[in-house]
Design a protein around this motif. Structure first.
Motif, short mmCIF file in Angstrom:
data_model
loop_
_atom_site.label_atom_id
_atom_site.label_comp_id
_atom_site.label_asym_id
_atom_site.label_seq_id
_atom_site.Cartn_x
_atom_site.Cartn_y
_atom_site.Cartn_z
N PRO A 162 20.47 46.88 -21.14
CA PRO A 162 19.35 45.96 -20.91
C PRO A 162 19.84 44.55 -20.61
CG PRO A 162 19.60 46.44 -23.25
CD PRO A 162 20.54 47.36 -22.53
N ASN A 163 19.35 44.00 -19.52
CA ASN A 163 19.75 42.66 -19.10
C ASN A 163 18.95 42.31 -17.86
OD1 ASN A 163 21.17 40.22 -18.99
ND2 ASN A 163 23.12 41.21 -19.47
N SER A 164 19.28 41.17 -17.25
CA SER A 164 18.71 40.79 -15.96
C SER A 164 19.80 40.90 -14.90
CB SER A 164 18.17 39.36 -16.01
OG SER A 164 17.05 39.27 -16.87
N TYR A 165 19.45 41.53 -13.80
CA TYR A 165 20.42 41.75 -12.72
C TYR A 165 19.80 41.35 -11.39
CZ TYR A 165 22.38 44.86 -16.30
OH TYR A 165 22.87 45.40 -17.47
N SER A 172 19.06 51.32 -2.59
CA SER A 172 18.71 52.74 -2.74
C SER A 172 18.87 53.17 -4.19
CB SER A 172 19.62 53.60 -1.85
OG SER A 172 20.96 53.57 -2.35
N ALA A 173 18.33 54.35 -4.50
CA ALA A 173 18.44 54.88 -5.86
C ALA A 173 19.90 55.07 -6.25
CB ALA A 173 17.68 56.20 -5.96
N GLU A 174 20.70 55.60 -5.33
CA GLU A 174 22.12 55.85 -5.64
C GLU A 174 22.88 54.53 -5.81
OE1 GLU A 174 20.40 57.28 -3.23
OE2 GLU A 174 20.29 59.33 -4.03
N ALA A 175 22.52 53.53 -5.00
CA ALA A 175 23.19 52.23 -5.13
C ALA A 175 22.81 51.56 -6.44
CB ALA A 175 22.82 51.33 -3.95
N PHE A 176 21.57 51.70 -6.87
CA PHE A 176 21.16 51.16 -8.17
C PHE A 176 21.96 51.82 -9.28
CE2 PHE A 176 18.63 51.60 -12.03
CZ PHE A 176 18.38 50.26 -12.33
N ARG A 177 22.04 53.13 -9.24
CA ARG A 177 22.78 53.88 -10.26
C ARG A 177 24.26 53.47 -10.29
NH1 ARG A 177 23.43 60.04 -8.82
NH2 ARG A 177 24.87 59.06 -7.34
N THR A 178 24.86 53.34 -9.13
CA THR A 178 26.27 52.96 -9.05
C THR A 178 26.50 51.56 -9.62
OG1 THR A 178 26.61 54.36 -7.11
CG2 THR A 178 28.20 52.59 -7.47
N ARG A 179 25.59 50.64 -9.32
CA ARG A 179 25.72 49.28 -9.86
C ARG A 179 25.62 49.31 -11.38
NH1 ARG A 179 23.61 44.04 -9.07
NH2 ARG A 179 24.25 42.83 -10.89
N MET A 180 24.72 50.10 -11.93
CA MET A 180 24.57 50.17 -13.38
C MET A 180 25.80 50.79 -14.04
SD MET A 180 21.75 48.74 -14.42
CE MET A 180 22.42 47.49 -13.36
N LEU A 181 26.42 51.74 -13.35
CA LEU A 181 27.66 52.32 -13.88
C LEU A 181 28.75 51.26 -13.93
CD1 LEU A 181 29.37 54.71 -14.83
CD2 LEU A 181 29.81 55.24 -12.41
N ARG A 182 28.85 50.43 -12.89
CA ARG A 182 29.86 49.36 -12.89
C ARG A 182 29.60 48.38 -14.04
NH1 ARG A 182 28.99 48.94 -7.22
NH2 ARG A 182 28.01 46.90 -7.54
N GLU A 183 28.33 48.04 -14.27
CA GLU A 183 28.00 47.13 -15.37
C GLU A 183 28.37 47.75 -16.71
OE1 GLU A 183 27.06 44.07 -15.09
OE2 GLU A 183 26.59 44.00 -12.95
N TYR A 184 28.12 49.04 -16.86
CA TYR A 184 28.47 49.76 -18.09
C TYR A 184 29.98 49.75 -18.31
CZ TYR A 184 28.98 53.76 -21.27
OH TYR A 184 29.32 54.59 -22.33
N GLU A 185 30.72 50.04 -17.26
CA GLU A 185 32.18 50.07 -17.38
C GLU A 185 32.75 48.68 -17.65
OE1 GLU A 185 33.09 51.91 -13.67
OE2 GLU A 185 33.05 53.95 -14.50
N ARG A 186 32.10 47.67 -17.10
CA ARG A 186 32.54 46.29 -17.37
C ARG A 186 32.28 45.94 -18.83
NH1 ARG A 186 29.68 43.83 -13.71
NH2 ARG A 186 31.29 44.01 -12.11
#
Length: 347
Positions: A162-165, A172-186
């Motif tokens: 949870p945050n502001s991005y 796209s849906a896949e691009a949103f998911r990929t960005r969230m994975l990068r934030e999680y890994e960070r």
């Protein structure tokens, strides 16, 4: 004389052409061409839009759509449409507008927290970016993606911190998911992974426990103490006995659909579910809600106490009273039950 007449005709034609060209330049490129009163108007150009779709978006905002058409053709914009969200400023001319919608895609701020399912998360995000809720949910629960990145359907919610991005609207849906994975890994850097390992948990387990802590208390200053209680229970092989997990299990049953459980009763403790932490040892299979960052940090930096019990504090709503022994806890719990009875809260 004849040559003079030819030269005069040529000069007159030149003036006509120059006048036409000057009029075109003024009408198509210099004259303001907006028809709205606000300082800004926004247009949204979908992925794979054609010029007619862009024209339909712009027509209510412009005084003269035909002059816009003329310049769009001259500048070859009609064959080079760019998806995105664009701001048209009051008083812009056609040239400014075309330059804007050609290269100035504006990001939007997407915020989310306190969401207890992927379905609700997909619904919220689908209202803010171009990808719809169905495509977002399909991307979020894609088995191959989850397996490749160490998640399953029960733990997948933990990937969305949870945050502001900032996102471009045409994400796209896949691009949103990929960005969230990068934030999680960070977020799960070496330091946090090490802290989790020292507790005996992996990141998914930390997220699961944090979701329980967050549902127990929204008070950030109290969350480390609650996390400490649960970790103490895990360490001695005691059931977590977390009321929020019972509510989570109950809400999945038709009997409790469209109800609000204000008081956990013995009937809830008999629910047959892997999320019934009164009957099953250890952590449940996955998250029961989206934990706040404070709750995740509370688990990683839990208070090292000898408390094994806590109960809601009737004198300080939102807070809890902690106990080291069952006898002490029972006295405090009885006092809270009397408070609930006095308030007429029976279920």
């Amino acid at each position: 004389m004849y040559i003079k007449r030819i030269l005069l005709v040529i000069a007159l034609l030149g003036l006509v052409v120059a006048g036409y060209f000057a009029n075109f330049v003024y009408r198509a490129m210099i004259r303001p061409n907006t028809a709205f009163n606000n300082e800004l108007a926004y247009i949204y150009i979908p992925t794979d839009a054609d010029y007619q779709m862009v024209r339909n978006e712009l027509e209510p905002l412009l005084d003269d759509i035909d002059s816009f058409d003329d310049l769009a053709k001259k500048k070859q914009y009609i064959n080079n449409i760019k998806a995105g969200r664009y701001a048209i400023r009051k008083g812009m001319n056609n040239n400014d507008i075309i330059n804007t919608i050609r290269s100035k895609n504006l990001p939007i701020k997407v915020s989310f927290n306190n969401i207890n399912s992927l379905e609700k998360l997909a619904g919220k995000i689908g209202q803010e970016i171009e990808a719809d809720s169905l495509s977002l949910l399909q991307a979020m629960v894609d088995e191959a993606f989850l397996k490749e990145n160490g998640f399953n359907e029960a733990t997948a919610l933990g990937m969305y911190l949870p945050n502001s991005y900032e996102f471009f609207w045409n994400t796209s849906a896949e691009a949103f998911r990929t960005r969230m994975l990068r934030e999680y890994e960070r977020f799960w850097n070496e330091s946090r992974v090490q802290k989790a390992a020292e507790i005996g948990l992996n990141p998914n387990q930390v997220m699961t426990l944090a979701s329980i802590v967050y549902e127990e208390s929204k008070q950030a200053e109290e969350q480390p103490k609650i996390a400490g209680v649960y970790i103490n229970r895990l360490n001695i092989g005691m059931p977590l006995q977390a009321d929020p997990t019972l509510k989570f299990a109950a809400y999945k049953l038709p009997k409790y659909e469209n109800t609000i459980i204000k008081r956990v009763l013995n009937e809830h403790k008999e629910i047959d579910s892997p999320y019934n932490t009164y009957k099953r040892l250890g952590l449940p299979p996955g998250l029961i809600a989206m934990p706040d960052i404070s709750a995740i940090e509370a688990v990683l930096n839990y208070d090292k106490t000898k408390y094994l019990y806590f109960v809601a504090d009737a004198e300080r709503p939102g807070y809890h009273k902690f106990s080291k022994t069952l006898a002490e806890h029972n006295r405090k719990a009885l006092a809270y039950q009397r408070y609930l009875n006095a308030q007429g809260i029976r279920k």
